[in-house]
Motif scaffolding. Structure first.
Motif, PDB file in Angstrom:
ATOM      1  N   GLY A 156      -0.627  24.180 -14.261  1.00 27.99           N
ATOM      2  CA  GLY A 156      -0.163  25.550 -14.501  1.00 27.99           C
ATOM      3  C   GLY A 156      -1.333  26.506 -14.622  1.00 27.99           C
ATOM      4  O   GLY A 156      -2.178  26.582 -13.734  1.00 27.99           O
ATOM      5  N   ARG A 157      -1.394  27.226 -15.726  1.00 27.16           N
ATOM      6  CA  ARG A 157      -2.471  28.209 -15.921  1.00 27.16           C
ATOM      7  C   ARG A 157      -3.763  27.566 -16.424  1.00 27.16           C
ATOM      8  O   ARG A 157      -4.764  28.255 -16.611  1.00 27.16           O
ATOM      9  N   PHE A 158      -3.751  26.276 -16.676  1.00 25.54           N
ATOM     10  CA  PHE A 158      -4.900  25.585 -17.258  1.00 25.54           C
ATOM     11  C   PHE A 158      -5.634  24.732 -16.221  1.00 25.54           C
ATOM     12  O   PHE A 158      -4.993  24.037 -15.435  1.00 25.54           O
ATOM     13  N   THR A 159      -6.964  24.806 -16.247  1.00 29.34           N
ATOM     14  CA  THR A 159      -7.796  23.960 -15.402  1.00 29.34           C
ATOM     15  C   THR A 159      -8.881  23.341 -16.261  1.00 29.34           C
ATOM     16  O   THR A 159      -9.582  24.046 -16.980  1.00 29.34           O
ATOM     17  N   ALA A 160      -8.984  22.013 -16.185  1.00 28.25           N
ATOM     18  CA  ALA A 160     -10.051  21.302 -16.884  1.00 28.25           C
ATOM     19  C   ALA A 160     -11.085  20.874 -15.855  1.00 28.25           C
ATOM     20  O   ALA A 160     -10.735  20.410 -14.766  1.00 28.25           O
ATOM     21  N   GLN A 161     -12.332  21.053 -16.207  1.00 24.48           N
ATOM     22  CA  GLN A 161     -13.425  20.741 -15.292  1.00 24.48           C
ATOM     23  C   GLN A 161     -14.451  19.879 -16.012  1.00 24.48           C
ATOM     24  O   GLN A 161     -14.796  20.158 -17.175  1.00 24.48           O
ATOM     25  N   VAL A 162     -14.928  18.846 -15.342  1.00 23.65           N
ATOM     26  CA  VAL A 162     -15.945  17.968 -15.919  1.00 23.65           C
ATOM     27  C   VAL A 162     -17.142  17.935 -14.984  1.00 23.65           C
ATOM     28  O   VAL A 162     -16.991  17.671 -13.783  1.00 23.65           O
ATOM     29  N   ASP A 163     -18.322  18.183 -15.525  1.00 27.83           N
ATOM     30  CA  ASP A 163     -19.568  18.068 -14.761  1.00 27.83           C
ATOM     31  C   ASP A 163     -20.440  17.056 -15.491  1.00 27.83           C
ATOM     32  O   ASP A 163     -21.158  17.396 -16.427  1.00 27.83           O
ATOM     33  N   LYS A 164     -20.351  15.808 -15.056  1.00 26.62           N
ATOM     34  CA  LYS A 164     -21.073  14.746 -15.759  1.00 26.62           C
ATOM     35  C   LYS A 164     -22.582  14.877 -15.579  1.00 26.62           C
ATOM     36  O   LYS A 164     -23.352  14.471 -16.441  1.00 26.62           O
ATOM     37  N   SER A 165     -23.005  15.436 -14.460  1.00 22.39           N
ATOM     38  CA  SER A 165     -24.453  15.571 -14.231  1.00 22.39           C
ATOM     39  C   SER A 165     -25.077  16.523 -15.249  1.00 22.39           C
ATOM     40  O   SER A 165     -26.214  16.354 -15.661  1.00 22.39           O
ATOM     41  N   SER A 166     -24.306  17.523 -15.662  1.00 24.10           N
ATOM     42  CA  SER A 166     -24.790  18.494 -16.647  1.00 24.10           C
ATOM     43  C   SER A 166     -24.297  18.180 -18.056  1.00 24.10           C
ATOM     44  O   SER A 166     -24.660  18.889 -18.998  1.00 24.10           O
ATOM     45  N   LYS A 167     -23.457  17.152 -18.181  1.00 25.53           N
ATOM     46  CA  LYS A 167     -22.852  16.788 -19.473  1.00 25.53           C
ATOM     47  C   LYS A 167     -22.155  18.015 -20.073  1.00 25.53           C
ATOM     48  O   LYS A 167     -22.444  18.445 -21.205  1.00 25.53           O
ATOM     49  N   TYR A 168     -21.223  18.547 -19.292  1.00 27.47           N
ATOM     50  CA  TYR A 168     -20.611  19.835 -19.617  1.00 27.47           C
ATOM     51  C   TYR A 168     -19.158  19.795 -19.182  1.00 27.47           C
ATOM     52  O   TYR A 168     -18.862  19.399 -18.051  1.00 27.47           O
ATOM     53  N   ILE A 169     -18.253  20.144 -20.096  1.00 23.97           N
ATOM     54  CA  ILE A 169     -16.847  20.232 -19.704  1.00 23.97           C
ATOM     55  C   ILE A 169     -16.317  21.613 -20.027  1.00 23.97           C
ATOM     56  O   ILE A 169     -16.805  22.271 -20.962  1.00 23.97           O
ATOM     57  N   SER A 170     -15.334  22.041 -19.250  1.00 29.68           N
ATOM     58  CA  SER A 170     -14.776  23.383 -19.422  1.00 29.68           C
ATOM     59  C   SER A 170     -13.264  23.339 -19.362  1.00 29.68           C
ATOM     60  O   SER A 170     -12.681  22.470 -18.699  1.00 29.68           O
ATOM     61  N   LEU A 171     -12.655  24.278 -20.033  1.00 28.34           N
ATOM     62  CA  LEU A 171     -11.217  24.521 -19.913  1.00 28.34           C
ATOM     63  C   LEU A 171     -11.055  25.997 -19.571  1.00 28.34           C
ATOM     64  O   LEU A 171     -11.552  26.866 -20.292  1.00 28.34           O
ATOM     65  N   PHE A 172     -10.382  26.255 -18.450  1.00 27.06           N
ATOM     66  CA  PHE A 172     -10.121  27.628 -18.039  1.00 27.06           C
ATOM     67  C   PHE A 172      -8.642  27.937 -18.253  1.00 27.06           C
ATOM     68  O   PHE A 172      -7.777  27.120 -17.929  1.00 27.06           O
ATOM     69  N   ILE A 173      -8.379  29.099 -18.788  1.00 21.17           N
ATOM     70  CA  ILE A 173      -7.011  29.572 -18.955  1.00 21.17           C
ATOM     71  C   ILE A 173      -6.870  30.858 -18.156  1.00 21.17           C
ATOM     72  O   ILE A 173      -7.580  31.847 -18.410  1.00 21.17           O
ATOM     73  N   ARG A 174      -5.976  30.822 -17.168  1.00 21.24           N
ATOM     74  CA  ARG A 174      -5.745  32.023 -16.353  1.00 21.24           C
ATOM     75  C   ARG A 174      -4.600  32.828 -16.946  1.00 21.24           C
ATOM     76  O   ARG A 174      -3.703  32.263 -17.593  1.00 21.24           O
ATOM     77  N   ASP A 175      -4.620  34.135 -16.712  1.00 21.38           N
ATOM     78  CA  ASP A 175      -3.543  35.018 -17.160  1.00 21.38           C
ATOM     79  C   ASP A 175      -3.193  34.703 -18.623  1.00 21.38           C
ATOM     80  O   ASP A 175      -2.047  34.367 -18.955  1.00 21.38           O
ATOM     81  N   SER A 176      -4.178  34.793 -19.482  1.00 19.79           N
ATOM     82  CA  SER A 176      -3.986  34.382 -20.879  1.00 19.79           C
ATOM     83  C   SER A 176      -2.898  35.226 -21.555  1.00 19.79           C
ATOM     84  O   SER A 176      -2.722  36.414 -21.264  1.00 19.79           O
ATOM     85  N   GLN A 177      -2.168  34.563 -22.436  1.00 21.15           N
ATOM     86  CA  GLN A 177      -1.048  35.155 -23.154  1.00 21.15           C
ATOM     87  C   GLN A 177      -1.309  35.110 -24.663  1.00 21.15           C
ATOM     88  O   GLN A 177      -2.035  34.234 -25.134  1.00 21.15           O
ATOM     89  N   PRO A 178      -0.683  36.005 -25.414  1.00 18.54           N
ATOM     90  CA  PRO A 178      -0.848  35.937 -26.877  1.00 18.54           C
ATOM     91  C   PRO A 178      -0.471  34.564 -27.448  1.00 18.54           C
ATOM     92  O   PRO A 178      -1.054  34.125 -28.441  1.00 18.54           O
ATOM     93  N   SER A 179       0.467  33.873 -26.782  1.00 19.83           N
ATOM     94  CA  SER A 179       0.874  32.551 -27.252  1.00 19.83           C
ATOM     95  C   SER A 179      -0.214  31.496 -27.055  1.00 19.83           C
ATOM     96  O   SER A 179      -0.102  30.379 -27.563  1.00 19.83           O
TER      97      SER A 179
END
Lengths: 114, 113
Positions: free
Chosen positions: A59-82
Motif C-alpha cells: 500500500g502506502r508503505f515501502t520498506a527498503q534494506v541496504d545491507k552494504s550500508s547497514k541501513y534500513i528505511s520505511l517510506f510512507i506515501r501520502d501520509s495521514q493523521p492516522s
C-alpha cells in the motif's frame, strides 16, 4: 555504540507528505528486518517484514534494506493523521527463535498534521 | 477475535513493594513473551514461554524478576522489592510459534515511587 541506531525524533510533517524513517545497524549478520508501529498507550504491531536486501511495498508503505550500508528505511506515501505513531525498527540474525532475538531501535515519533 | 490483554493497565507502587502483572495471550498461541520498554531505551526481551518447554529466562535483569505461565494460557510477571529503575511499560506478546508474527498487548505502565 548500540547495535541498532534510530533517531527518536519527533518528526512532524503535513498531511500528504512523504515520510522517510531510518535505522542504521552495526552487525552485518542481521538478515531479518522489521518495522513496527506503536500508537500511544498501545503495544507495537508488525507493519513490514523483509529478509536480506531489497524493497518491499504494501500500500502506502515501502520498506527498503541496504545491507552494504547497514541501513534500513520505511517510506510512507501520502501520509495521514492516522499514521501518527511511534515507528520502531527491529532486526535479527536468524529466523529460529526470531522474536526473542530481535534487537530493537528506540523508535521514531511521527506526527502527521492535518 | 480477542487480542492479548494485560492487567492492570497502570500500577503505581512504592519502592520495596512486590508487584504482579498479568497477561492473557491469544487463545491457541503457544509462545508468550514479556518485554520491558523504558523511556529512552529500546524494547528489552525479558522471558519467553513455549508450550511445556522450560522458559527462556535469559533476559531477566535480576533475581527480583520472575514469571510463570499456566499451560498455554495466562502468565504473570512478578517483580519483588521494586526499585525506581523498574519503572517502565511491561509488554506481553504471544505468537503461534516462536518464528510467527507476535501480537502485543497494550502493556502495563509501572511507576515505582
Amino acid at each position: 555504540q548500540k547495535e541498532v541506531e534510530q533517531d527518536p525524533g519527533p518528526l512532524s510533517v503535513p498531511e500528504g507528505a512523504i515520510v522517510s524513517l531510518n535505522c542504521t545497524y552495526s552487525n552485518s549478520a542481521f538478515q531479518y528486518f522489521m518495522w513496527y508501529r506503536q500508537y500511544s498507550r498501545k503495544g507495537p504491531e508488525l507493519l513490514m517484514y523483509t529478509y536480506s536486501s531489497g524493497n518491499k511495498e504494501d500500500g502506502r508503505f515501502t520498506a527498503q534494506v541496504d545491507k552494504s550500508s547497514k541501513y534500513i528505511s520505511l517510506f510512507i506515501r501520502d501520509s495521514q493523521p492516522s499514521d501518527s505513531a511511534t515507528y520502531l525498527c527491529a532486526m535479527s540474525k536468524d529466523n529460529a527463535g526470531n522474536n526473542r532475538k530481535l534487537i530493537w531501535g528506540l523508535g521514531t515519533s511521527l506526527a502527521v498534521n492535518p | 477475535g480477542a487480542g492479548v490483554s494485560q492487567s492492570p493497565s497502570n500500577k503505581v507502587t512504592e519502592k520495596g513493594k512486590d508487584v504482579e502483572l498479568r497477561c492473557d495471550p491469544i487463545s491457541g498461541h503457544t509462545a508468550l513473551y514479556w518485554y520491558r520498554q523504558r523511556l529512552g531505551q529500546g524494547l528489552e526481551f525479558l522471558i519467553y514461554f513455549q508450550g511445556n518447554s522450560a522458559p527462556d529466562k535469559s533476559g531477566l535483569p535480576s533475581d527480583r524478576f520472575s514469571a510463570e505461565r499456566t499451560g498455554e494460557s495466562v502468565s504473570t510477571l512478578t517483580i519483588q522489592r521494586t526499585q525506581q529503575e523498574d519503572s517502565a511499560v511491561y509488554l506481553c506478546a504471544s505468537s503461534l510459534a516462536s518464528w510467527d508474527e507476535q501480537f502485543f498487548g497494550p502493556g502495563t505502565r509501572l511507576t515505582v515511587l
